[in-house]
Each structure stands twice: as C-alpha cells, then as structure tokens.
Design a protein around this motif. Structure first.
Motif, PDB file in Angstrom:
ATOM      1  N   ARG A  27      89.774  55.786   7.920  1.00 12.01           N
ATOM      2  CA  ARG A  27      90.686  56.358   8.925  1.00 12.01           C
ATOM      3  C   ARG A  27      90.359  55.820  10.319  1.00 12.01           C
ATOM      4  O   ARG A  27      91.245  55.375  11.062  1.00 12.01           O
ATOM      5  CB  ARG A  27      90.543  57.885   8.898  1.00 12.01           C
ATOM      6  N   MET A  28      89.071  55.838  10.664  1.00 15.93           N
ATOM      7  CA  MET A  28      88.707  55.392  12.018  1.00 15.93           C
ATOM      8  C   MET A  28      88.858  53.876  12.160  1.00 15.93           C
ATOM      9  O   MET A  28      89.184  53.384  13.241  1.00 15.93           O
ATOM     10  CB  MET A  28      87.305  55.898  12.374  1.00 15.93           C
ATOM     11  N   LEU A  29      88.662  53.139  11.054  1.00 19.12           N
ATOM     12  CA  LEU A  29      88.939  51.696  11.085  1.00 19.12           C
ATOM     13  C   LEU A  29      90.432  51.448  11.304  1.00 19.12           C
ATOM     14  O   LEU A  29      90.829  50.567  12.069  1.00 19.12           O
ATOM     15  CB  LEU A  29      88.502  51.036   9.774  1.00 19.12           C
ATOM     16  N   ALA A  30      91.261  52.237  10.614  1.00 21.03           N
ATOM     17  CA  ALA A  30      92.717  52.059  10.731  1.00 21.03           C
ATOM     18  C   ALA A  30      93.188  52.377  12.149  1.00 21.03           C
ATOM     19  O   ALA A  30      94.058  51.689  12.700  1.00 21.03           O
ATOM     20  CB  ALA A  30      93.436  52.944   9.718  1.00 21.03           C
ATOM     21  N   LEU A 320      76.915  64.597  16.766  1.00 21.83           N
ATOM     22  CA  LEU A 320      76.616  65.633  15.771  1.00 21.83           C
ATOM     23  C   LEU A 320      77.683  65.626  14.697  1.00 21.83           C
ATOM     24  O   LEU A 320      78.882  65.644  15.010  1.00 21.83           O
ATOM     25  CB  LEU A 320      76.623  67.024  16.424  1.00 21.83           C
ATOM     26  N   ASN A 321      77.265  65.616  13.442  1.00 24.68           N
ATOM     27  CA  ASN A 321      78.229  65.745  12.351  1.00 24.68           C
ATOM     28  C   ASN A 321      78.690  67.192  12.246  1.00 24.68           C
ATOM     29  O   ASN A 321      77.889  68.122  12.410  1.00 24.68           O
ATOM     30  CB  ASN A 321      77.578  65.343  11.024  1.00 24.68           C
ATOM     31  N   LEU A 322      79.955  67.388  11.963  1.00 27.90           N
ATOM     32  CA  LEU A 322      80.477  68.734  11.691  1.00 27.90           C
ATOM     33  C   LEU A 322      80.644  68.850  10.188  1.00 27.90           C
ATOM     34  O   LEU A 322      81.520  68.205   9.599  1.00 27.90           O
ATOM     35  CB  LEU A 322      81.819  68.937  12.408  1.00 27.90           C
ATOM     36  N   LEU A 323      79.768  69.633   9.566  1.00 24.69           N
ATOM     37  CA  LEU A 323      79.768  69.761   8.107  1.00 24.69           C
ATOM     38  C   LEU A 323      80.406  71.081   7.702  1.00 24.69           C
ATOM     39  O   LEU A 323      80.093  72.134   8.284  1.00 24.69           O
ATOM     40  CB  LEU A 323      78.334  69.712   7.565  1.00 24.69           C
ATOM     41  N   HIS A 341      86.175  64.280  17.132  1.00 20.83           N
ATOM     42  CA  HIS A 341      86.830  63.410  16.147  1.00 20.83           C
ATOM     43  C   HIS A 341      86.916  64.172  14.825  1.00 20.83           C
ATOM     44  O   HIS A 341      85.881  64.453  14.210  1.00 20.83           O
ATOM     45  CB  HIS A 341      86.024  62.120  15.936  1.00 20.83           C
ATOM     46  N   LEU A 342      88.114  64.501  14.409  1.00 20.43           N
ATOM     47  CA  LEU A 342      88.288  65.225  13.148  1.00 20.43           C
ATOM     48  C   LEU A 342      88.944  64.300  12.132  1.00 20.43           C
ATOM     49  O   LEU A 342      89.766  63.454  12.487  1.00 20.43           O
ATOM     50  CB  LEU A 342      89.135  66.480  13.364  1.00 20.43           C
ATOM     51  N   TYR A 343      88.569  64.479  10.877  1.00 24.50           N
ATOM     52  CA  TYR A 343      88.973  63.523   9.849  1.00 24.50           C
ATOM     53  C   TYR A 343      90.223  63.953   9.083  1.00 24.50           C
ATOM     54  O   TYR A 343      90.651  63.258   8.159  1.00 24.50           O
ATOM     55  CB  TYR A 343      87.820  63.282   8.865  1.00 24.50           C
ATOM     56  N   HIS A 356      83.128  64.806  13.652  1.00 25.99           N
ATOM     57  CA  HIS A 356      81.911  64.708  14.460  1.00 25.99           C
ATOM     58  C   HIS A 356      82.257  64.906  15.924  1.00 25.99           C
ATOM     59  O   HIS A 356      83.428  64.770  16.312  1.00 25.99           O
ATOM     60  CB  HIS A 356      81.191  63.375  14.230  1.00 25.99           C
ATOM     61  N   VAL A 357      81.257  65.266  16.689  1.00 24.27           N
ATOM     62  CA  VAL A 357      81.429  65.328  18.142  1.00 24.27           C
ATOM     63  C   VAL A 357      80.398  64.425  18.792  1.00 24.27           C
ATOM     64  O   VAL A 357      79.298  64.241  18.262  1.00 24.27           O
ATOM     65  CB  VAL A 357      81.280  66.759  18.724  1.00 24.27           C
TER      66      VAL A 357
END
Ligand code: ATP
Ligand code: MG
Length: 364
Positions: A27-30, A320-323, A341-343, A356-357
């Motif tokens: 997604r972030m690559l796209a 920080l990863n949001l898990l 950044h939300l996936y 992640h933030v």
C-alpha cells in the motif's frame, strides 16, 4: 541477460508498475508510486487487501495461478515484491515472459530460507549469530549445548513477526519445541545477549549506486517490532560498520531496490547479522516523514531505474507500531502532533499491525 538484469529506465511517469503482495508495505509503495505519476497493479491472493484499495487494478489469485501471473506481468513495465515469501517460481515466470522483477528470484530464495540466508552471510563476510541446521528433534539438545545452552529454534521457512520460533534454555523437551516450530526443517541459533538491535535500510540502483538511511535502533516485544528510534545513539564507528555490512550484502546480491539488514549489537560492541529483508522494512517506516526521500519512494525509484533520492534525515524521533486495538488511539496521536499512517485493515485482532505513528522533533 535475464529481465531483472535490464539497465536503464524501465518505467516512465504514466506507465504502470506491478507489486506482488497486497499488505501495508504494498500500500505504501503504491502511494509513493502514485506520487511519482505511476499507476500500480497489485497481485495478491487476499481479497480487499490494504494495497488493492489504493491501486488501479488487482489480480486476486494464488501465486501458483500461472495464467493470472502471465496476464499481470504483461500489464506492467516492471514488477516488485512487498513480502519475501512470494514463491520464486512466480517471479521467474513473470521474468521469463519478459517483464523484469526487482529484486530477482535468486535473492528471494536466499531470503526465504533461514539456513541459506545465514550461510550466505558467512560466505560474504557478514557474521551471523552462531547457528546450526536441525532436521530432527533429537539434534536439538546436543546442538543447544554446543551453542552455549541458550538459543532459539526457528523454522527455516515462512517465519515473520517472531512466528515459528521458540526460545530454549538448559535442559529442554525437544519434541514440544519441534512441534512449536511446525515440525519442519529448522535452525537453532545461539541466543545473543545484545545491548541493542539496529537495522540498516538502504537502496542500491541497477548501476551499483548505494545509499543508506541513518540506522535506527529497534525495540521488539514478543518477537514483533514495537518502536524504532532515530538516530541510534550507538557510536558512529558502529553505525558506519553497520552500513558497510549492508553494502557488502547488497553488492553480493547485485541487489536493486531497498533492502533491510537487521543486526544485533552485542554487549562487547560487536555487530552480528540477524536477517535481511529484500524489501522496504517496518523499521524504516519513519523515513517517509523524517528524511528528504523516504524508503517507499526510494524503492520505486530504484526499481524503475530512476535516480536515487537523498536519504538525509532532517528530523529526530520515534516510530511506533499500532498493533491491534492500539489503533483506536488514532485521534489522540493526531492531537499529540504525530504523523499518522493507517493501513486500512478492516479487523484489528490482537497483535495485527494496523498502522504506525511517527513522532518528530527537529534534528539535534
Ligand atoms: P520479523 O518479521 O519481526 O523480522 P522474524 O519472525 O523474522 O521477525 P527474527 O527477526 O528472527 O524473526 O526474530 C525476531 C526478534 O526476536 C529479533 O528482532 C530479536 O529481538 C529476537 N531474536 C531473534 N533471534 C535472536 C537471537 N538469536 N538472540 C537474541 N534475540 C533474538
Ligand atoms: Mg526480524
């Protein structure tokens, strides 16, 4: 010449590139590709994937669907991967049909098998944590003793986020340990009492140019990355050595694109390689906010045969990863001034990487 050995510009603004895999890295690559005027086609077995929702077109098919792979390959100028467990056969098929895939199938095959990966590290002079091959549970206890009595059993194939691993110490029960890693070929690695973990995220172009981001320091919990802090406070000589190890690796693979090398810094100041990822990496997610060129843009540039960008860091901070349900705090993070950044994942079962933030402060 194989397709991936092609030099020069492989795709121009307005062209379409392909991504194998549909997760958050895709997604972030796209998104980075879109910013550079490229369209993206995604190939993934997963319906409604994070990458597919920002791509022009998606093939939802298993990686052994040869017709779908051919069609996908024919629709793009160049393809890349967003996770390393894409079957090398799928990559080879696309290349055989004339579409370059970066990185190539040989690199993937090395990264997919922990035994091949660590053997390769040794061959090229990048020292890994001491390890031994395990094909049968009866080999575990004697090997553990040889490695100093403390180790970690890891399945050779398909591990990620600490899955397929079990920590072993002293007198152990080999059969349950073997069951825990899936009763398949494994390696046993000495447990490294490390001072900290570092990673090098770097890019190499088809003509051999190599540029690295400043290595971050990474904290894991339960085998999953929790936070990356940049810059690392390790001595400059250590960080320079880390970057030179990554260069050695990238050159040895004749690598094109962004890769990551995960390293332990031992208590006596030595760097030992843990593993490498032939792709953009979670511990580099801060680069898109804290550097002149982020890892996603850098990877697209390298894959397309474009000039690499300047990886200079303009900010310090922490990613920080949001898990799982941690993602529910998104609003608070925005109030606190973090970059969010939300996936776009629909469900948040515990532990799943949802976003992640990045918390930034001016470079000190
Ligand atoms: P990821 O996908 O997060 O990279 P993975 O499943 O590929 O994880 P590893 O990188 O091998 O797994 O291990 C995950 C983490 O477990 C490491 O980053 C480290 O914190 C710890 N770890 C793994 N192997 C060792 C070791 N030999 N000694 C000490 N710690 C280790
Ligand atoms: Mg790892």
């Amino acid at each position: 010449m194989t397709a991936s050995e092609a030099k020069g510009v492989l795709a121009r603004p307005g062209d379409t590139i392909g991504i194998l895999g549909g997760g958050q890295l895709g997604r972030m690559l796209a998104l980075a590709a879109a910013d550079l005027g490229l369209d993206v086609h995604v190939f993934t077995p997963e319906k409604d994937s994070p990458a597919s929702r920002v791509a022009k077109k998606t093939w939802v098919a298993p990686f052994d669907d040869r017709d779908a792979l051919r069609e996908f390959g024919a629709s793009v100028k160049v393809a890349t991967i967003e996770f390393e467990n894409i079957p090398p056969d799928a990559v080879d098929l696309i290349e055989d049909e004339g579409t370059p895939v970066r990185p190539n199938g040989r690199t993937l095959a090395t990264a997919q098998d922990r035994l091949a990966e660590k053997t390769f590290f040794r061959e090229i002079g990048v020292e890994p944590a001491p390890f031994a091959r395990i094909d049968h549970p009866d080999q575990i206890q004697p090997t553990l003793e040889k490695l100093g009595g403390s180790g970690v059993l890891k399945s050779r194939f398909a591990g990620y986020d600490g899955k397929g691993q079990v920590r072993l110490q002293g007198k152990i029960l080999p059969y349950p340990a073997w069951a825990e890693v899936g009763q398949k070929m494994a390696i046993l690695e000495a447990w490294i009492e490390h001072d900290r973990e570092l990673s090098v995220i770097a890019a190499r172009s088809a003509d051999g140019q190599f540029v690295a981001f400043d290595p971050p320091e990474n904290n894991h919990g339960g085998g999953i990355l929790r936070a990356s802090t940049f810059p690392s406070t390790a001595p400059k000589a250590v960080l320079d050595e880390a970057v030179s190890l990554a260069k050695k690796l990238a050159d040895a693979l004749d690598y094109v694109g962004v890769l990551a090398l995960e390293l332990f810094l031992t208590k006596d100041g030595k760097l030992l390689a843990n593993e490498f990822a032939p792709r953009v990496h979670n511990s580099g997610h801060w680069t898109q906010d804290a550097c002149f060129t982020g890892q996603f843009e850098q990877h697209i540039r390298a894959v397309c045969g474009w000039p690499l960008g300047d990886p200079t860091r303009h900010s310090d901070g922490q990613m920080l990863n949001l898990l799982g349900v941690e993602v529910d705090a998104w609003e608070q993070h925005l109030r606190d001034g973090a970059k969010l950044h939300l996936y776009g994942k629909r469900h948040s079962p515990n532990g799943r990487k949802m976003g992640h933030v990045t918390k930034l402060k001016p470079r000190g």
